[in-house]
Design an enzyme around this catalytic site. Structure first.
Site: not given
Length: 108
Positions: A34, A52
């Site tokens: 990320r 996520n």
């Protein structure tokens, strides 16, 4: 005296603007995927988000110049050094609002 008129609403997408939702599967969590995505999307001047998912996948929304969105798709196929994009990579056209910048969202 000249007055400038500022339009605060978001402009309609031009033909060179592209927005896509991307679903990525593989070994992605615990490898800074990320943060890497935020860094790369910001470098390319894209708007959107990354998060996520509880199933171990990563989902992202990218919006901006068509060539830069395509470049981001290619970067996501490789991912950061410790990631392994192995079990799937899907791209869907999207009409979702990308927001004002690029951000990391909470897991869903």
């Amino acid at each position: 005296m000249t007055m400038a008129i500022t339009n605060h609403s978001s402009p309609p997408q031009s033909p060179s603007t592209k927005t896509v939702r991307v679903m990525i599967k593989g070994r992605l969590q615990g490898v800074f995927y990320r943060n890497w995505t935020v860094e790369n999307a910001t470098q390319l001047g894209l708007k959107g988000w990354v998060r996520n998912r509880r199933d171990g996948s990563v989902e992202a929304l990218f919006s901006g110049d068509s060539d830069n969105v395509q470049e981001m798709e290619q970067r996501c196929r490789r991912g950061p050094p410790d990631a392994m994009v192995t079990t799937g990579f899907q791209v869907f056209p999207s009409t979702d609002d990308p927001g004002a910048g690029f951000q990391r969202k909470a897991t869903v």
